[in-house]
Design an enzyme around this catalytic site. Structure first.
Site, PDB file in Angstrom:
ATOM      1  N   TRP A 176      37.510  37.725  49.228  1.00 37.96           N
ATOM      2  CA  TRP A 176      37.599  38.759  49.915  1.00 37.96           C
ATOM      3  C   TRP A 176      37.294  38.762  51.473  1.00 37.96           C
ATOM      4  O   TRP A 176      37.200  39.753  52.087  1.00 37.96           O
ATOM      5  CB  TRP A 176      36.951  40.003  49.162  1.00 37.96           C
ATOM      6  CG  TRP A 176      37.838  40.748  48.200  1.00 37.96           C
ATOM      7  CD1 TRP A 176      38.377  40.075  47.254  1.00 37.96           C
ATOM      8  CD2 TRP A 176      38.043  42.206  48.527  1.00 37.96           C
ATOM      9  NE1 TRP A 176      39.070  41.160  46.680  1.00 37.96           N
ATOM     10  CE2 TRP A 176      38.903  42.180  47.337  1.00 37.96           C
ATOM     11  CE3 TRP A 176      37.804  42.957  49.445  1.00 37.96           C
ATOM     12  CZ2 TRP A 176      39.612  43.651  47.010  1.00 37.96           C
ATOM     13  CZ3 TRP A 176      38.467  44.222  49.105  1.00 37.96           C
ATOM     14  CH2 TRP A 176      39.195  44.691  48.157  1.00 37.96           C
ATOM     15  N   TYR A 182      40.791  31.461  47.697  1.00 37.48           N
ATOM     16  CA  TYR A 182      40.801  32.894  47.159  1.00 37.48           C
ATOM     17  C   TYR A 182      39.460  33.742  47.571  1.00 37.48           C
ATOM     18  O   TYR A 182      38.508  33.121  47.441  1.00 37.48           O
ATOM     19  CB  TYR A 182      41.109  32.997  45.619  1.00 37.48           C
ATOM     20  CG  TYR A 182      40.836  34.474  45.186  1.00 37.48           C
ATOM     21  CD1 TYR A 182      41.965  35.105  45.419  1.00 37.48           C
ATOM     22  CD2 TYR A 182      39.903  35.057  44.703  1.00 37.48           C
ATOM     23  CE1 TYR A 182      41.954  36.767  44.909  1.00 37.48           C
ATOM     24  CE2 TYR A 182      39.910  36.402  44.182  1.00 37.48           C
ATOM     25  CZ  TYR A 182      41.096  37.050  44.367  1.00 37.48           C
ATOM     26  OH  TYR A 182      40.868  38.422  43.967  1.00 37.48           O
TER      27      TYR A 182
HETATM   28  N1  MGD Z   1      32.592  38.109  35.626  1.00 32.15           N
HETATM   29  C1  MGD Z   1      33.247  38.527  36.356  1.00 32.15           C
HETATM   30  N2  MGD Z   1      33.753  37.917  37.232  1.00 32.15           N
HETATM   31  C2  MGD Z   1      34.634  38.275  38.444  1.00 32.15           C
HETATM   32  C3  MGD Z   1      35.056  39.635  38.333  1.00 32.15           C
HETATM   33  C4  MGD Z   1      34.485  40.540  37.145  1.00 32.15           C
HETATM   34  O1  MGD Z   1      34.799  41.624  36.999  1.00 32.15           O
HETATM   35  N3  MGD Z   1      33.912  39.904  36.198  1.00 32.15           N
HETATM   36  N4  MGD Z   1      35.938  40.183  39.418  1.00 32.15           N
HETATM   37  C5  MGD Z   1      36.851  39.311  39.980  1.00 32.15           C
HETATM   38  C6  MGD Z   1      37.390  39.731  41.263  1.00 32.15           C
HETATM   39  S1  MGD Z   1      38.444  41.246  40.921  1.00 32.15           S
HETATM   40  C7  MGD Z   1      37.214  39.160  42.404  1.00 32.15           C
HETATM   41  S2  MGD Z   1      38.223  39.833  43.515  1.00 32.15           S
HETATM   42  C8  MGD Z   1      36.549  38.133  42.739  1.00 32.15           C
HETATM   43  C9  MGD Z   1      35.766  38.108  43.920  1.00 32.15           C
HETATM   44  O2  MGD Z   1      35.424  36.988  44.362  1.00 32.15           O
HETATM   45  P1  MGD Z   1      35.408  36.732  45.916  1.00 32.15           P
HETATM   46  O3  MGD Z   1      36.366  37.505  46.609  1.00 32.15           O
HETATM   47  O4  MGD Z   1      35.064  35.355  46.011  1.00 32.15           O
HETATM   48  O5  MGD Z   1      33.922  37.342  46.454  1.00 32.15           O
HETATM   49  P2  MGD Z   1      33.312  37.964  47.688  1.00 32.15           P
HETATM   50  O6  MGD Z   1      31.689  37.960  47.423  1.00 32.15           O
HETATM   51  O7  MGD Z   1      34.003  38.876  48.491  1.00 32.15           O
HETATM   52  O8  MGD Z   1      33.474  36.598  48.576  1.00 32.15           O
HETATM   53  C10 MGD Z   1      33.894  36.360  50.140  1.00 32.15           C
HETATM   54  C11 MGD Z   1      32.890  35.379  50.753  1.00 32.15           C
HETATM   55  O9  MGD Z   1      33.647  35.327  52.278  1.00 32.15           O
HETATM   56  C12 MGD Z   1      32.532  35.171  53.118  1.00 32.15           C
HETATM   57  N5  MGD Z   1      33.247  35.717  54.204  1.00 32.15           N
HETATM   58  C13 MGD Z   1      33.311  36.957  54.841  1.00 32.15           C
HETATM   59  N6  MGD Z   1      33.856  36.994  55.872  1.00 32.15           N
HETATM   60  C14 MGD Z   1      34.275  35.786  56.206  1.00 32.15           C
HETATM   61  C15 MGD Z   1      34.706  35.281  57.454  1.00 32.15           C
HETATM   62  O10 MGD Z   1      35.090  36.039  58.322  1.00 32.15           O
HETATM   63  N7  MGD Z   1      34.949  33.847  57.402  1.00 32.15           N
HETATM   64  C16 MGD Z   1      34.583  33.159  56.303  1.00 32.15           C
HETATM   65  N8  MGD Z   1      34.978  31.676  56.519  1.00 32.15           N
HETATM   66  N9  MGD Z   1      34.104  33.587  55.343  1.00 32.15           N
HETATM   67  C17 MGD Z   1      33.670  34.732  55.452  1.00 32.15           C
HETATM   68  C18 MGD Z   1      31.507  36.073  52.506  1.00 32.15           C
HETATM   69  O11 MGD Z   1      30.194  35.634  52.942  1.00 32.15           O
HETATM   70  C19 MGD Z   1      31.536  35.704  51.142  1.00 32.15           C
HETATM   71  O12 MGD Z   1      30.813  34.495  50.594  1.00 32.15           O
HETATM   72  O13 MGD Z   1      35.523  38.004  41.574  1.00 32.15           O
HETATM   73  C20 MGD Z   1      36.231  37.711  40.358  1.00 32.15           C
HETATM   74  N10 MGD Z   1      35.007  37.514  39.525  1.00 32.15           N
HETATM   75  N1  MGD Z   2      31.501  48.974  45.481  1.00 30.39           N
HETATM   76  C1  MGD Z   2      32.405  47.994  45.341  1.00 30.39           C
HETATM   77  N2  MGD Z   2      33.922  48.325  45.041  1.00 30.39           N
HETATM   78  C2  MGD Z   2      34.815  47.478  44.799  1.00 30.39           C
HETATM   79  C3  MGD Z   2      34.357  46.312  44.332  1.00 30.39           C
HETATM   80  C4  MGD Z   2      32.985  45.570  44.495  1.00 30.39           C
HETATM   81  O1  MGD Z   2      32.756  44.596  44.278  1.00 30.39           O
HETATM   82  N3  MGD Z   2      32.096  46.618  44.745  1.00 30.39           N
HETATM   83  N4  MGD Z   2      35.525  45.426  43.923  1.00 30.39           N
HETATM   84  C5  MGD Z   2      36.842  45.606  44.474  1.00 30.39           C
HETATM   85  C6  MGD Z   2      37.786  44.858  43.713  1.00 30.39           C
HETATM   86  S1  MGD Z   2      38.377  43.288  44.332  1.00 30.39           S
HETATM   87  C7  MGD Z   2      38.538  45.157  42.486  1.00 30.39           C
HETATM   88  S2  MGD Z   2      39.494  44.139  41.971  1.00 30.39           S
HETATM   89  C8  MGD Z   2      38.331  46.526  42.143  1.00 30.39           C
HETATM   90  C9  MGD Z   2      37.710  46.310  40.553  1.00 30.39           C
HETATM   91  O2  MGD Z   2      38.048  47.524  39.853  1.00 30.39           O
HETATM   92  P1  MGD Z   2      37.928  47.576  38.183  1.00 30.39           P
HETATM   93  O3  MGD Z   2      38.489  46.300  37.827  1.00 30.39           O
HETATM   94  O4  MGD Z   2      38.680  48.669  37.774  1.00 30.39           O
HETATM   95  O5  MGD Z   2      36.475  47.501  38.074  1.00 30.39           O
HETATM   96  P2  MGD Z   2      35.677  46.939  36.912  1.00 30.39           P
HETATM   97  O6  MGD Z   2      34.013  47.561  37.423  1.00 30.39           O
HETATM   98  O7  MGD Z   2      35.649  45.700  36.334  1.00 30.39           O
HETATM   99  O8  MGD Z   2      35.880  47.857  35.795  1.00 30.39           O
HETATM  100  C10 MGD Z   2      35.968  49.229  35.747  1.00 30.39           C
HETATM  101  C11 MGD Z   2      35.188  49.885  34.687  1.00 30.39           C
HETATM  102  O9  MGD Z   2      35.849  49.550  33.394  1.00 30.39           O
HETATM  103  C12 MGD Z   2      34.706  49.307  32.488  1.00 30.39           C
HETATM  104  N5  MGD Z   2      35.149  48.431  31.562  1.00 30.39           N
HETATM  105  C13 MGD Z   2      35.307  46.923  31.588  1.00 30.39           C
HETATM  106  N6  MGD Z   2      35.693  46.551  30.186  1.00 30.39           N
HETATM  107  C14 MGD Z   2      36.201  47.406  29.728  1.00 30.39           C
HETATM  108  C15 MGD Z   2      37.045  47.751  28.489  1.00 30.39           C
HETATM  109  O10 MGD Z   2      37.302  46.835  27.645  1.00 30.39           O
HETATM  110  N7  MGD Z   2      37.460  48.894  28.249  1.00 30.39           N
HETATM  111  C16 MGD Z   2      37.185  50.005  28.852  1.00 30.39           C
HETATM  112  N8  MGD Z   2      37.429  51.141  28.446  1.00 30.39           N
HETATM  113  N9  MGD Z   2      36.392  49.934  29.976  1.00 30.39           N
HETATM  114  C17 MGD Z   2      36.006  48.882  30.524  1.00 30.39           C
HETATM  115  C18 MGD Z   2      33.647  48.743  33.247  1.00 30.39           C
HETATM  116  O11 MGD Z   2      32.592  49.012  32.546  1.00 30.39           O
HETATM  117  C19 MGD Z   2      33.737  49.432  34.565  1.00 30.39           C
HETATM  118  O12 MGD Z   2      33.121  50.970  34.319  1.00 30.39           O
HETATM  119  O13 MGD Z   2      37.201  46.997  42.681  1.00 30.39           O
HETATM  120  C20 MGD Z   2      37.124  46.978  44.076  1.00 30.39           C
HETATM  121  N10 MGD Z   2      36.242  47.873  44.624  1.00 30.39           N
HETATM  122 MO    MO Z   3      39.373  41.882  42.598  1.00 31.04          MO
END
Ligand code: MGD
Ligand code: MGD
Ligand code: MO
Length: 828
Positions: free
Chosen positions: A156, A154
């Protein structure tokens, strides 16, 4: 850490003052029209500007003497997007993996896997690396099979139709006999499983009511756990930047905007919205309190409920306390969520009397019982009765990938596929059924590794955990993204072999046995669509510079492994990089022609070095989600068993889960502001970062804009800080029974009292791995502290925002953050 940086970074972190600056295109454009892309005139002769793209949008990259010197938006950005400015930092990062590397103990046959993450690294030749990987696959496949190989991988990754590393991994694994994958994702783990029961669609990744109708008809816009000015800086393909453009227009319109969030987010500040601070994980009580007010004041839309929903009566009985004796009124809600009862009541009145769009984000479902938040939101929206009306109802993707930007009419690129044209030759696909039965809810990964054969419930079915012996990860960073890092460290020691393709020495690469260095997207040619819902552009992703050091494309790595496994032809189909791109483009060309849109021939497009832009028609601009259902629910039923919105779901009720019942309900989380202990008296929330995409770009110069004392910033309320003798800029230790991290304090009134906010994506940097029970993360990765527990038996999603911690001022000599440098012994 330079002292003067502390203040500067804190300022920009809190205020994100750069948001106010309208972006101008690096290529001199001012209108956003593609034709305005003109190379700058006053540049040196050996300089060129190459157009490429990334998650953070279309990029113009200036190359001088073969080296990148500058990057910026290729199309003017509505607000400055600093993520576009660090191409050079990405390419020339100090933390790049330069050569194929193997962990010393692994190379020597030492079976002590606890050495992962703290062993020495040995540089090997590509030939040796390929041989190691190939022979290990042959061994594992011979001794067991597909069910022992986890290729879920999994993450991004980078954008691109061809160089999509995860798809390429799957293609290789499919060609050689299959693998165990996973179900769901970290983004919407809970919502994407509950929404189909309630609405008949996944909802979270679908087009939203058009922004044009929002601007025309909405009177109130609510950002409910949504922070779009941050999260719209990127998109899954590549951002078309339309979402931010529309939020700008919303701001200019002067409409009422409300943010319901524990944090006064970047969006709240930029849009000048009303902030309603709420305790994390208490939205369900808030919504129940509002729902109760509607019933009490006879403001719920009974006609809507009757015509378009099912099971409201059962929910109402719960709301009125007929089931459990607890009336869920505003006063009750107020005590849990921290919002005054009169505010809750007034919100209910305002939303029911004004056209209101509830734009919900996903942070509130990334927690225990996360299913309930969006189910209750849909229930509340049903009671308000505006679903299917222009500018009213709810939307679960305005904050993500530019949802609501009207869908353009044009062509759509195809992309490399994980499945093969002809896979009969050497493997057959008998493993397919078996391995898909073994695929597990993604966020259970540590539990899977630790407990092969264990059975768990998932959405009405039983899942049996596979026995994983080999992990291959590309394009993701589980040692940052997964919850309870210390548990993951233990679980990760179970498999016999871990292989990672990475650009950088990420925490995950450091935990591997074999690390293969890969290119960034700027070192290869590719194509991408933009705007996941708008399908607005085709961006060329041109190679900017030669691969650095010994980095290879993931494609070439898997093509070589396929060759060694005797399946090269199936993998490559005899095509070169450019052959693939031409084929993907041709599919777009053909689909555009069907839509009566003419695209240039590939050669011309590639030569021109600029994006293709498609336009949305009037119908798309006026599109309203659920309008057809509202107009005729019999002719256009939803995909639920009843064809209606299921406020009560028989299907879910019959699963008989104690942690997800037949209608949305409040279940007290194990850890939140209302359930603290003396050891862990503060709630922790982990929003997504403004200056990163998760862990991506953490090693670039953008870090100087937010790091505090060279640590991840933690937002702490001024009263909570004062009670602990913490002042702004202090290094603090955040800890609970699961782990401990250092972070830099940002003392503020921009977070609700009793909660601290630490952004996800901070790299894990353990000081004393293998020596201490709870190693100290020097940098501040929040997942060292979070819980690794499913949202419920229904979705088994991740639940990081259910967490409590203690914070104290760190005294003594803070260990240096080292994770952004080369690991020890890997410097050769
Ligand atoms: N506590 C907490 N944890 C969370 C979340 C949260 O809200 N709170 N959010 C969750 C969510 S929504 C998500 S989506 C995940 C995100 O978690 P990830 O999707 O695992 O995060 P990224 O940092 O985007 O990791 C992408 C990796 O791919 C590598 N990469 C980029 N391009 C390439 C390529 O072309 N080839 C290869 N082999 N590698 C490449 C980058 O260097 C990077 O290390 O985290 C989750 N974890
Ligand atoms: N710049 C940037 N953009 C991104 C990403 C990134 O890492 N960086 N990640 C991408 C990805 S994979 C995803 S999944 C999306 C994530 O999109 P979201 O999941 O919507 O993002 P979060 O920042 O986890 O949460 C949004 C807001 O919800 C608030 N929040 C957290 N818990 C609660 C709660 O219990 N109640 C309420 N009311 N608010 C709460 C947080 O403080 C935050 O301001 O964003 C995408 N876009
Ligand atoms: Mo995500």
């Amino acid at each position: 850490m330079k002292k003067d940086n502390v203040n500067a970074s804190r300022r920009s972190f809190i205020k994100n003052s750069s948001l106010g600056v309208a972006g101008t295109s690096l290529l001199g454009g001012t209108t956003g029209v593609v034709g305005s892309l003109i190379a700058p005139s006053a540049v040196a002769a050996e300089s060129k500007t190459v157009v490429t793209a990334a998650h953070w949008g279309p990029l113009g990259v200036v190359v001088e003497d073969g080296k990148v010197v500058k990057s910026g938006p290729a199309i003017p950005a509505p607000v400055e997007n600093e993520l576009q400015s660090v191409v050079a930092d990405q390419l020339y990062s100090e933390t790049r993996v330069k050569y194929p590397m193997v962990r010393k103990g692994y190379l020597e046959g030492n079976k002590d896997n606890s050495l992962r993450g703290r062993d020495e690294w040995v540089r090997v030749s590509w030939d040796k690396a390929f041989e190691l990987v190939d022979s290990e696959f042959k061994r594992v496949r011979a001794e067991g099979g597909a069910e022992n190989i986890f290729g879920g991988s999994y993450g991004w990754k980078s954008s691109g139709a061809l160089h999509s590393c995860r798809t390429l991994l799957h293609r290789y694994l499919n060609a050689t006999g299959g693998f165990v994958g996973h179900k769901g994702d970290y983004s919407t783990g809970a919502a994407q499983v509950i929404m189909p029961h309630v609405l008949g669609t996944i909802e979270v990744y679908e087009q939203q009511t058009s922004w044009e109708t929002i601007l025309e008809s909405s009177e109130i816009v609510v950002l409910w756990s949504a922070n779009p000015m941050t999260t719209l800086r990127i998109a899954w393909t590549s951002t078309d930047q339309q979402g931010i453009e529309y939020f700008n227009k919303l701001k200019e319109s002067g409409k009422r905007i409300i943010c319901i969030d524990p944090v006064r987010s970047e969006s709240c500040e930029y849009l000048g919205a009303e902030w309603i601070p709420i305790h994390t994980a208490t939205d369900v009580p808030l919504m129940l309190g509002m729902a109760h007010t509607l019933v009490e004041e006879n403001k719920h839309d009974q006609d809507f409920l009757k015509k378009y929903t099912t099971g409201y009566d059962k929910f109402e009985a719960y709301l009125l306390g007929k089931e459990d004796g607890q009336v869920k009124n505003a006063e009750w809600a107020s005590k849990i969520c921290g919002i005054p009862a009169d505010v809750i009541k007034q919100l209910a009145r305002d939303f029911s009397s004004k056209r209101t769009m509830l734009m919900a984000g996903w942070g509130m479902q990334r927690q225990r019982h996360g299913e309930q938040a969006h189910w209750m939101l849909v229930t509340l929206a049903s009671m308000l009765g505006q679903i299917g009306l222009p500018g009213g109802g709810f939307g679960l993707s305005y904050h993500y990938s530019n949802g609501g930007a009207p869908t353009a009419t044009g062509g759509s690129l195809s992309s490399i596929s994980a499945t093969l044209e002809n896979n009969s030759s050497n493997t057959g696909q008998s493993w397919l059924a078996k391995t898909s039965a073994l695929s597990f809810p993604l966020a259970r990964i540590a539990d899977v590794l630790l407990n092969p054969g264990k059975k768990i419930q998932h959405n009405g079915t039983e899942v049996t955990y596979p026995d994983i012996k080999l992990i291959y990860w590309t394009g993701g960073n589980p040692f940052v993204h997964h919850q309870d890092t210390n548990l993951l460290v233990k679980a990760w020691q179970k498999p016999e072999t871990v292989i990672v393709n990475e650009i950088y020495w990420t925490p995950t690469a450091r935990m591997a046995d074999i690390v293969l260095p890969v290119t960034t997207s700027y070192e290869r040619n590719d194509l991408t669509m933009s705007g996941d819902y708008s399908m607005m552009n085709i961006f060329p992703m041109k190679q900017v510079v030669e691969p650095q050091f010994e980095a290879k494309n993931d494609y070439d790595i898997f093509a070589e492994l396929a060759k060694r496994a005797g399946v090269e032809q199936q993998f490559t189909e005899g095509k070169s990089e450019m052959d693939w791109l031409k084929a993907f483009y041709q599919d777009a060309f053909d689909s555009a022609r069907k839509n009566r849109v003419i695209m240039p021939k590939f050669e011309k497009f590639w030569e021109e070095n600029k994006p293709i832009t498609f336009k949305a028609n009037e119908k798309a601009k006026k599109w309203v989600r659920y309008e057809e259902f509202r107009n005729d629910p019999l002719l256009n039923p939803l995909g639920t068993p009843s064809g209606k919105i299921e406020i009560y779901s028989d299907v879910v009720a019959k699963m008989g889960y104690d942690d997800c019942k037949g209608h949305a309900s409040w279940m007290v989380p194990e850890e939140f502001a209302g359930n603290v202990t003396p050891e862990a008296p503060l709630a922790l929330v982990t929003p997504h970062p403004y200056y990163r995409l998760h862990s991506q770009l953490a090693h670039t110069s953008l870090r100087q804009k937010y790091a505090v004392n060279d640590r991840e910033p933690v937002l702490i309320h001024k009263d909570d800080a004062a009670a602990r003798g913490i002042v702004d800029g202090d290094i603090v230790r955040i800890f609970n029974k699961r782990g401990q991290v250092l972070a830099g304090a940002v003392v503020t009134d921009g977070v609700i009292k009793g909660t601290v906010a630490l952004h996800e994506g901070a790299w894990y940097d353990p000081a004393d791995l293998g020596q201490s029970e709870l190693p100290l993360c020097k940098n501040g990765c929040p997942n060292v502290l979070t819980r690794d527990e499913g949202t419920s038996k229904l979705a088994q999603g991740n639940s990081p925002n259910t967490c409590t911690v203690q914070v104290e001022k760190f005294t003594g000599q803070a260990p240096e953050v080292t994770v952004f440098k080369q690991p020890k012994h890997a410097k050769s």
